[in-house]
Design an enzyme around this catalytic site. Sequence first.
Site, PDB file in Angstrom:
ATOM      1  N   LYS A   1       8.062 -10.562  -4.127  1.00 41.67           N
ATOM      2  CA  LYS A   1       6.698 -10.608  -4.689  1.00 41.67           C
ATOM      3  C   LYS A   1       6.702 -10.129  -6.148  1.00 41.67           C
ATOM      4  CE  LYS A   1       4.645  -6.867  -3.852  1.00 41.67           C
ATOM      5  NZ  LYS A   1       4.457  -5.543  -4.368  1.00 41.67           N
TER       6      LYS A   1
ATOM      7  N   LYS B   1       5.548  -1.884 -14.930  1.00 39.86           N
ATOM      8  CA  LYS B   1       6.242  -2.013 -13.636  1.00 39.86           C
ATOM      9  C   LYS B   1       7.013  -3.335 -13.574  1.00 39.86           C
ATOM     10  CE  LYS B   1       7.247  -1.336  -9.256  1.00 39.86           C
ATOM     11  NZ  LYS B   1       7.937  -0.266  -8.586  1.00 39.86           N
TER      12      LYS B   1
ATOM     13  N   THR C   1       2.158  -2.365  -6.339  1.00 36.14           N
ATOM     14  CA  THR C   1       2.695  -3.244  -7.389  1.00 36.14           C
ATOM     15  C   THR C   1       2.032  -4.597  -7.208  1.00 36.14           C
ATOM     16  OG1 THR C   1       4.815  -2.113  -7.274  1.00 36.14           O
ATOM     17  CG2 THR C   1       4.762  -4.217  -8.435  1.00 36.14           C
TER      18      THR C   1
HETATM   19  P1  NAP Z   1       4.382  -0.911   3.473  1.00 35.33           P
HETATM   20  O1  NAP Z   1       5.181   0.076   4.230  1.00 35.33           O
HETATM   21  O2  NAP Z   1       4.249  -2.296   3.986  1.00 35.33           O
HETATM   22  O3  NAP Z   1       2.932  -0.271   3.217  1.00 35.33           O
HETATM   23  C1  NAP Z   1       1.777  -0.987   2.898  1.00 35.33           C
HETATM   24  C2  NAP Z   1       0.702  -0.511   3.861  1.00 35.33           C
HETATM   25  O4  NAP Z   1      -0.560  -1.041   3.453  1.00 35.33           O
HETATM   26  C3  NAP Z   1       0.976  -0.995   5.279  1.00 35.33           C
HETATM   27  O5  NAP Z   1       0.846   0.083   6.166  1.00 35.33           O
HETATM   28  C4  NAP Z   1      -0.086  -2.051   5.487  1.00 35.33           C
HETATM   29  O6  NAP Z   1      -0.556  -2.184   6.808  1.00 35.33           O
HETATM   30  C5  NAP Z   1      -1.213  -1.531   4.607  1.00 35.33           C
HETATM   31  N1  NAP Z   1      -2.104  -2.634   4.217  1.00 35.33           N
HETATM   32  C6  NAP Z   1      -1.760  -3.836   3.717  1.00 35.33           C
HETATM   33  N2  NAP Z   1      -2.854  -4.572   3.504  1.00 35.33           N
HETATM   34  C7  NAP Z   1      -3.894  -3.838   3.894  1.00 35.33           C
HETATM   35  C8  NAP Z   1      -5.272  -4.063   3.936  1.00 35.33           C
HETATM   36  N3  NAP Z   1      -5.797  -5.227   3.511  1.00 35.33           N
HETATM   37  N4  NAP Z   1      -6.077  -3.088   4.419  1.00 35.33           N
HETATM   38  C9  NAP Z   1      -5.549  -1.922   4.843  1.00 35.33           C
HETATM   39  N5  NAP Z   1      -4.244  -1.644   4.844  1.00 35.33           N
HETATM   40  C10 NAP Z   1      -3.422  -2.592   4.359  1.00 35.33           C
HETATM   41  O7  NAP Z   1       4.971  -1.041   1.982  1.00 35.33           O
HETATM   42  P2  NAP Z   1       5.480   0.108   0.976  1.00 35.33           P
HETATM   43  O8  NAP Z   1       6.962   0.082   0.912  1.00 35.33           O
HETATM   44  O9  NAP Z   1       4.760   1.373   1.237  1.00 35.33           O
HETATM   45  O10 NAP Z   1       4.981  -0.521  -0.410  1.00 35.33           O
HETATM   46  C11 NAP Z   1       3.621  -0.506  -0.808  1.00 35.33           C
HETATM   47  C12 NAP Z   1       3.507  -1.056  -2.236  1.00 35.33           C
HETATM   48  O11 NAP Z   1       4.264  -0.242  -3.124  1.00 35.33           O
HETATM   49  C13 NAP Z   1       4.047  -2.483  -2.392  1.00 35.33           C
HETATM   50  O12 NAP Z   1       3.272  -3.179  -3.325  1.00 35.33           O
HETATM   51  C14 NAP Z   1       5.464  -2.248  -2.935  1.00 35.33           C
HETATM   52  O13 NAP Z   1       5.916  -3.348  -3.677  1.00 35.33           O
HETATM   53  C15 NAP Z   1       5.236  -1.008  -3.795  1.00 35.33           C
HETATM   54  N6  NAP Z   1       6.402  -0.141  -4.003  1.00 35.33           N
HETATM   55  C16 NAP Z   1       7.265   0.146  -2.978  1.00 35.33           C
HETATM   56  C17 NAP Z   1       8.349   1.000  -3.217  1.00 35.33           C
HETATM   57  C18 NAP Z   1       9.352   1.341  -2.132  1.00 35.33           C
HETATM   58  O14 NAP Z   1      10.447   1.818  -2.468  1.00 35.33           O
HETATM   59  N7  NAP Z   1       9.023   1.158  -0.866  1.00 35.33           N
HETATM   60  C19 NAP Z   1       8.536   1.555  -4.484  1.00 35.33           C
HETATM   61  C20 NAP Z   1       7.618   1.283  -5.485  1.00 35.33           C
HETATM   62  C21 NAP Z   1       6.551   0.434  -5.249  1.00 35.33           C
HETATM   63  P3  NAP Z   1       0.373  -2.751   8.005  1.00 35.33           P
HETATM   64  O15 NAP Z   1       1.129  -1.532   8.453  1.00 35.33           O
HETATM   65  O16 NAP Z   1      -0.576  -3.301   8.994  1.00 35.33           O
HETATM   66  O17 NAP Z   1       1.276  -3.794   7.379  1.00 35.33           O
END
Ligand code: NAP
Length: 287
Positions: free
Chosen positions: A239, A171, A96
Amino acid sequence: MKRIGFIGIGIMGKAMARNLMKAGYEVAVYTRTKKKAEDIIEEGAVWCEDVKTCARGKDAVITMVGYPKDVEQVYLGDEGILANADKGTCVIDMTTTSPKLSVRIYEEARKAGLYALDAPVTGGDTGAKEGTLTILVGGDREAFERCMPIFQAMGKNIQYEGQAGNGQHTKMCNQIAIAGAISGVCEAMAYAKAQGMDVQLMVDSISTGAAGSAQLKAVAPRILAGDFNPGFFIRHFIKDMRLAKEEAEDRGLALGVLDYVLSMYETMEAEGKGGLGTQALIQYYQW
Ligand code: NAP
């Protein structure tokens, strides 16, 4: 379409990559913290040491990172996806992120001979695990249709929203609607508790009527179980709400409920609660 590079193995990305593997795709992964990918590597995903290795030699590259700055980092520059993916590759950002950034990536991808789609999702960590995500796709219809089997491995309701950026705009609408819905659920629960009522009974009673919602279903059981672990991080929701507010203001549109819910979550983040799940909003009230 067989070889997929997947960047960002977090709560959502790991579950989505697993579903692609289950559907028979060859999945190569890269994420910032390798340790978090160890289990999926054991399950058969191929580890890449950096973004460019993950982008090369693939039919599609999918990204599911955290913030717009992370998206910029993985797509742009000499080490990024756009400079390294083979011509004709579909690059799909499922993070997102900013609609404006999605349009920029789409334009730069075209110049590089790539197809770019913005394809954020909704359905939460449960939807990611179960492969039932709603996927909101912007970009060229031809690329959308080519990528349909990939989306079908991760989601159920897969919608083409029109030009680049429109996946992200849809979204934003989703997040605006959630801001009102989640605060409504928390206020109803805080009210029931303050009245000395059985909160579980109240939730069961209203869930089949006009107040029943996906938020009530997702959030109330976690609150009642005292589980404030992140399915969806508060800091990610902040965010999203800031992005939605900025886009609305660009059009001269004031969104009062969004602003208020954003301010509640910002207060919680200032108290060090940004790493909790969004259901922790209940802690803003007497609970
Ligand atoms: P998350 O667990 O923090 O996953 C993001 C992953 O991307 C982390 O493992 C992070 O690494 C990695 N990352 C970040 N920057 C990077 C980079 N520059 N290079 C390589 N890897 C990188 O978050 P999430 O809950 O999966 O959410 C991911 C996205 O989906 C967000 O934008 C969120 O708003 C969206 N989203 C989430 C949900 C939900 O329910 N969780 C639902 C819909 C949409 P690190 O482990 O080192 O931090």
